[in-house]
Design a protein around this motif. Structure first.
Motif, PDB file in Angstrom:
ATOM      1  N   GLY A  94     -17.398 -26.369   0.211  1.00  0.00           N
ATOM      2  CA  GLY A  94     -16.841 -26.775  -1.074  1.00  0.00           C
ATOM      3  C   GLY A  94     -15.346 -27.036  -1.071  1.00  0.00           C
ATOM      4  N   VAL A  95     -14.597 -26.279  -0.276  1.00  0.00           N
ATOM      5  CA  VAL A  95     -13.146 -26.320  -0.385  1.00  0.00           C
ATOM      6  C   VAL A  95     -12.500 -27.001   0.816  1.00  0.00           C
ATOM      7  CG1 VAL A  95     -11.198 -24.901  -1.157  1.00  0.00           C
ATOM      8  CG2 VAL A  95     -13.489 -24.078  -1.473  1.00  0.00           C
ATOM      9  N   LYS A 138     -12.370 -30.176   1.591  1.00  0.00           N
ATOM     10  CA  LYS A 138     -12.141 -31.619   1.514  1.00  0.00           C
ATOM     11  C   LYS A 138     -10.682 -31.992   1.786  1.00  0.00           C
ATOM     12  CE  LYS A 138     -14.216 -35.551  -0.151  1.00  0.00           C
ATOM     13  NZ  LYS A 138     -15.106 -36.147  -1.127  1.00  0.00           N
ATOM     14  N   THR A 141      -5.856 -27.296   0.517  1.00  0.00           N
ATOM     15  CA  THR A 141      -6.730 -26.327  -0.152  1.00  0.00           C
ATOM     16  C   THR A 141      -7.474 -25.493   0.876  1.00  0.00           C
ATOM     17  OG1 THR A 141      -8.388 -28.046  -0.373  1.00  0.00           O
ATOM     18  CG2 THR A 141      -7.100 -27.547  -2.326  1.00  0.00           C
ATOM     19  N   VAL A 190     -28.046 -26.292  -4.628  1.00  0.00           N
ATOM     20  CA  VAL A 190     -27.203 -25.894  -3.495  1.00  0.00           C
ATOM     21  C   VAL A 190     -26.634 -24.485  -3.661  1.00  0.00           C
ATOM     22  CG1 VAL A 190     -25.646 -26.843  -1.776  1.00  0.00           C
ATOM     23  CG2 VAL A 190     -26.416 -28.288  -3.606  1.00  0.00           C
ATOM     24  N   ASN A 227     -32.829 -35.458  -1.691  1.00  0.00           N
ATOM     25  CA  ASN A 227     -32.049 -36.418  -2.479  1.00  0.00           C
ATOM     26  C   ASN A 227     -32.820 -37.711  -2.664  1.00  0.00           C
ATOM     27  OD1 ASN A 227     -29.852 -34.869  -2.941  1.00  0.00           O
ATOM     28  ND2 ASN A 227     -28.603 -35.730  -1.311  1.00  0.00           N
ATOM     29  N   LYS A 269     -28.082 -36.963  -7.133  1.00  0.00           N
ATOM     30  CA  LYS A 269     -28.096 -36.264  -5.851  1.00  0.00           C
ATOM     31  C   LYS A 269     -27.661 -34.813  -6.030  1.00  0.00           C
ATOM     32  CE  LYS A 269     -27.265 -39.838  -2.435  1.00  0.00           C
ATOM     33  NZ  LYS A 269     -26.381 -40.327  -1.393  1.00  0.00           N
ATOM     34  N   ALA A 270     -28.116 -33.975  -5.104  1.00  0.00           N
ATOM     35  CA  ALA A 270     -27.671 -32.583  -5.135  1.00  0.00           C
ATOM     36  C   ALA A 270     -26.213 -32.524  -4.729  1.00  0.00           C
ATOM     37  CB  ALA A 270     -28.510 -31.756  -4.180  1.00  0.00           C
ATOM     38  N   GLU A 271     -25.423 -31.739  -5.445  1.00  0.00           N
ATOM     39  CA  GLU A 271     -24.007 -31.647  -5.143  1.00  0.00           C
ATOM     40  C   GLU A 271     -23.532 -30.216  -5.242  1.00  0.00           C
ATOM     41  OE1 GLU A 271     -22.813 -34.162  -8.180  1.00  0.00           O
ATOM     42  OE2 GLU A 271     -22.529 -35.935  -6.929  1.00  0.00           O
ATOM     43  N   LEU A 272     -22.472 -29.944  -4.506  1.00  0.00           N
ATOM     44  CA  LEU A 272     -21.812 -28.660  -4.647  1.00  0.00           C
ATOM     45  C   LEU A 272     -20.900 -28.765  -5.862  1.00  0.00           C
ATOM     46  CD1 LEU A 272     -20.412 -27.415  -1.259  1.00  0.00           C
ATOM     47  CD2 LEU A 272     -21.797 -26.113  -2.814  1.00  0.00           C
ATOM     48  N   SER A 286     -22.837 -24.302  -8.369  1.00  0.00           N
ATOM     49  CA  SER A 286     -23.063 -23.564  -7.135  1.00  0.00           C
ATOM     50  C   SER A 286     -21.958 -22.558  -6.881  1.00  0.00           C
ATOM     51  CB  SER A 286     -23.168 -24.529  -5.959  1.00  0.00           C
ATOM     52  OG  SER A 286     -21.984 -25.264  -5.849  1.00  0.00           O
ATOM     53  N   CYS A 287     -21.038 -22.454  -7.814  1.00  0.00           N
ATOM     54  CA  CYS A 287     -19.942 -21.512  -7.648  1.00  0.00           C
ATOM     55  C   CYS A 287     -20.226 -20.292  -8.513  1.00  0.00           C
ATOM     56  CB  CYS A 287     -18.633 -22.175  -8.058  1.00  0.00           C
ATOM     57  SG  CYS A 287     -17.264 -21.055  -8.197  1.00  0.00           S
ATOM     58  N   LYS A 328      -8.494 -25.265 -12.337  1.00  0.00           N
ATOM     59  CA  LYS A 328      -8.947 -24.473 -11.220  1.00  0.00           C
ATOM     60  C   LYS A 328      -9.848 -25.238 -10.268  1.00  0.00           C
ATOM     61  CE  LYS A 328      -8.540 -20.037 -11.731  1.00  0.00           C
ATOM     62  NZ  LYS A 328      -8.727 -18.783 -12.412  1.00  0.00           N
ATOM     63  N   GLY A 369      -8.779 -28.589  -7.177  1.00  0.00           N
ATOM     64  CA  GLY A 369      -8.637 -28.581  -5.732  1.00  0.00           C
ATOM     65  C   GLY A 369      -9.903 -28.136  -5.027  1.00  0.00           C
ATOM     66  N   THR A 370     -10.785 -27.481  -5.751  1.00  0.00           N
ATOM     67  CA  THR A 370     -11.916 -26.884  -5.062  1.00  0.00           C
ATOM     68  C   THR A 370     -13.208 -27.651  -5.286  1.00  0.00           C
ATOM     69  OG1 THR A 370     -12.267 -25.407  -6.914  1.00  0.00           O
ATOM     70  CG2 THR A 370     -10.864 -24.627  -5.166  1.00  0.00           C
ATOM     71  N   ASP A 371     -13.924 -27.287  -6.336  1.00  0.00           N
ATOM     72  CA  ASP A 371     -15.282 -27.813  -6.442  1.00  0.00           C
ATOM     73  C   ASP A 371     -15.353 -29.254  -6.911  1.00  0.00           C
ATOM     74  OD1 ASP A 371     -16.016 -24.579  -7.355  1.00  0.00           O
ATOM     75  OD2 ASP A 371     -16.767 -25.567  -5.578  1.00  0.00           O
ATOM     76  N   GLU A 420     -13.510 -31.563  -6.183  1.00  0.00           N
ATOM     77  CA  GLU A 420     -13.303 -32.410  -5.018  1.00  0.00           C
ATOM     78  C   GLU A 420     -14.639 -32.758  -4.383  1.00  0.00           C
ATOM     79  OE1 GLU A 420     -10.674 -33.700  -3.315  1.00  0.00           O
ATOM     80  OE2 GLU A 420      -9.593 -33.354  -5.172  1.00  0.00           O
ATOM     81  N   ALA A 421     -15.452 -31.716  -4.241  1.00  0.00           N
ATOM     82  CA  ALA A 421     -16.716 -31.913  -3.544  1.00  0.00           C
ATOM     83  C   ALA A 421     -17.660 -32.799  -4.345  1.00  0.00           C
ATOM     84  CB  ALA A 421     -17.369 -30.568  -3.282  1.00  0.00           C
ATOM     85  N   ALA A 472     -16.672 -35.177  -6.410  1.00  0.00           N
ATOM     86  CA  ALA A 472     -16.108 -36.506  -6.676  1.00  0.00           C
ATOM     87  C   ALA A 472     -16.723 -37.575  -5.764  1.00  0.00           C
ATOM     88  CB  ALA A 472     -14.599 -36.482  -6.490  1.00  0.00           C
TER      89      ALA A 472
END
Lengths: 196, 258
Positions: free
Chosen positions: A30-31, A33, A37, B25, B217, B227-230, B234-235, B248, B251-253, B255-256, B258
């Protein structure tokens, strides 16, 4: 001393925490990318791993003394959760720059299985305090190495022409598989260096 | 969650439409780590299902008592208690499974599926629905683990359900006449083939998971589903970062996703 170096090398390369033991896959996928980060997250993980190892070691001795080993899971997760909260508050108050760098990742780490995983592993293996700390450091550095490498791989992958059905998470997993494959090459390095 | 839903639907959604592993996921760590054999996959799946059903029931019962500010630690305590119970039971009755799963048995505590369901479902629904939701999700988790395990064990070790007696020991000695799984290694070697060991190594785990995810997928796309995504689902800490979500997750989820 030799054994401590062996522990560190194992955590970092041969038994990499993420790529061969599968701890902390969620943040790994997840992090990772972006490089910054990835570095921030892994720095926070290393920090929390060391803190919780240091905190749980004496608690575990106490549990063993009172024949309460079965409470390990419950106590450890509570200690880690409380510790993460406390660290967050302390950092926010007294170390603003560090908080800005690590702060947003801290709450995410409570339920990161890498942290509880390393603590339980130290207990299972019966490591001494120093060995536990070194093992946690190795695991944390291994996590960081995997994250940073994988961030690089994903950056390259952005420009690739991925088959439609693999786009998204599947190609990320296949890429992770290749990175993990490359780590197989480190097999036997501990024995080769004469550390064990 | 306000509209009326049938119990059957709550159960089946965990199997396919909202399969925790392949669609949401969740719980990727045990999915990759314990699926080197189908036996381990079943053991892990059943253990997680028991914890999931029990914790869903208790959390649903307590949903009006637990203040929302401390709900995550409260959920973790409930889950950890059930994990400890399951861990002790496994140690006592199926010791081989305890050795095979290692730290991943106590690590059910931090399995995102369980905390995720507590947060997303059990804390908002009645006991019966929460129990059925837990059961459905647990069975879906087990099914996904078994799929991974089947592919990896057959290709990587040349066996199927090897060591199943370690689990069946629960029901007495030599159930099914002591049948201990299939072994294709002899048949393979007569035609000069060997199992592809890489599939039971970590790299193979990632690869098989990727291909399974792509297949899921593809099927989902055929039905017009995304589609399945993080994502934030999933957090496990999604509930925590609601207040400044955009900040928050940037930068983290996000991103995944996008």
């Amino acid at each position: 001393m030799k054994y401590l170096i062996a522990l560190l090398v194992m955590g970092l390369l041969t038994n990499n925490f993420v790529l061969s033991k599968f701890y902390g896959i969620c943040p790994f996928l997840g992090v990772s990318k972006k490089l910054n980060t990835a570095v921030g997250m892994s720095a926070a993980v290393i920090f929390v791993m060391l803190m919780s190892t240091a905190a749980t070691y004496p608690i575990n001795q106490l549990l063993i003394k009172n024949d309460l080993e079965y409470l390990q899971t419950v106590i450890f997760i509570l200690v880690i959760a409380a510790l993460v909260q406390m660290v967050e508050i302390v950092l926010k108050k007294f170390m603003k720059p560090l908080y800005n760098a690590l702060g947003i990742y801290l709450p995410l780490i409570t339920t990161n299985c890498a942290v509880l995983g390393v603590v339980l592993l130290n207990v299972d293996e019966g490591y001494t305090f120093v060995q536990s700390m070194v093992n946690s450091l190795g695991a944390g550095l291994g996590f960081m190495l995997a994250m940073v490498l994988f961030a690089g791989v994903r950056k390259k992958m952005e420009n690739c022409d991925v088959p439609e059905f693999l786009k998204g998470l599947p190609i990320t997993l296949v890429a992770a598989s290749l990175v993990s494959l490359s780590f197989l090459g480190f097999g036997g390095i501990v024995e080769g260096m004469g550390l064990i | 969650m306000a509209e009326k839903k049938s119990l059957g639907k709550e159960f089946t959604k965990g199997l396919i439409k909202e399969n925790p592993v392949l669609r949401l996921v969740l719980g990727t760590c045990p999915t990759l780590a314990v699926t080197t054999s189908v036996t381990n996959a079943i053991g892990m799946g059943v253990a997680a299902t028991i914890v999931l059903v029990c914790s869903n029931i208790v959390i649903s019962l307590l949903r009006k008592v637990i203040p929302s500010k401390v709900r995550i630690p409260a959920y973790i305590v409930v889950i950890a208690a059930f994990v400890t119970i399951v861990q002790m039971l496994v140690k006592a009755f199926v010791p081989a499974l305890d050795t095979a799963l290692g730290a991943f048995l106590p690590l059910i505590v931090v399995n995102c599926i369980i905390l995720g369901r507590a947060e997303a479902f059990a804390s908002k629904n009645t006991v019966l629905y929460s129990a059925v939701d837990g059961l459905g999700m647990g069975v879906g988790f087990t099914a996904a683990l078994c799929m991974m395990g089947t592919v990896r064990e057959i290709l990587g070790a040349g066996t199927f359900l090897a060591g199943i007696q370690d689990l069946l020991v629960l029901f007495g000695d030599n159930v099914f006449g002591g049948w201990n799984g299939l072994d294709f290694n002899n048949a393979l070697s007569t035609i000069g083939l060997q199992p592809i060991t890489i599939f039971i190594l970590p790299a193979g785990g990632f690869f098989v998971f990727g291909i399974l995810m792509a297949t899921a997928n593809r099927i989902a796309e055929g039905r017009g589903k995304p589609k399945a995504e993080l994502g934030c689902t999933s957090c496990p800490m999604a509930g925590h970062c609601n207040k400044n979500k955009d900040e928050k997750c940037e930068g983290t989820d996000k991103e995944a996703t996008a």
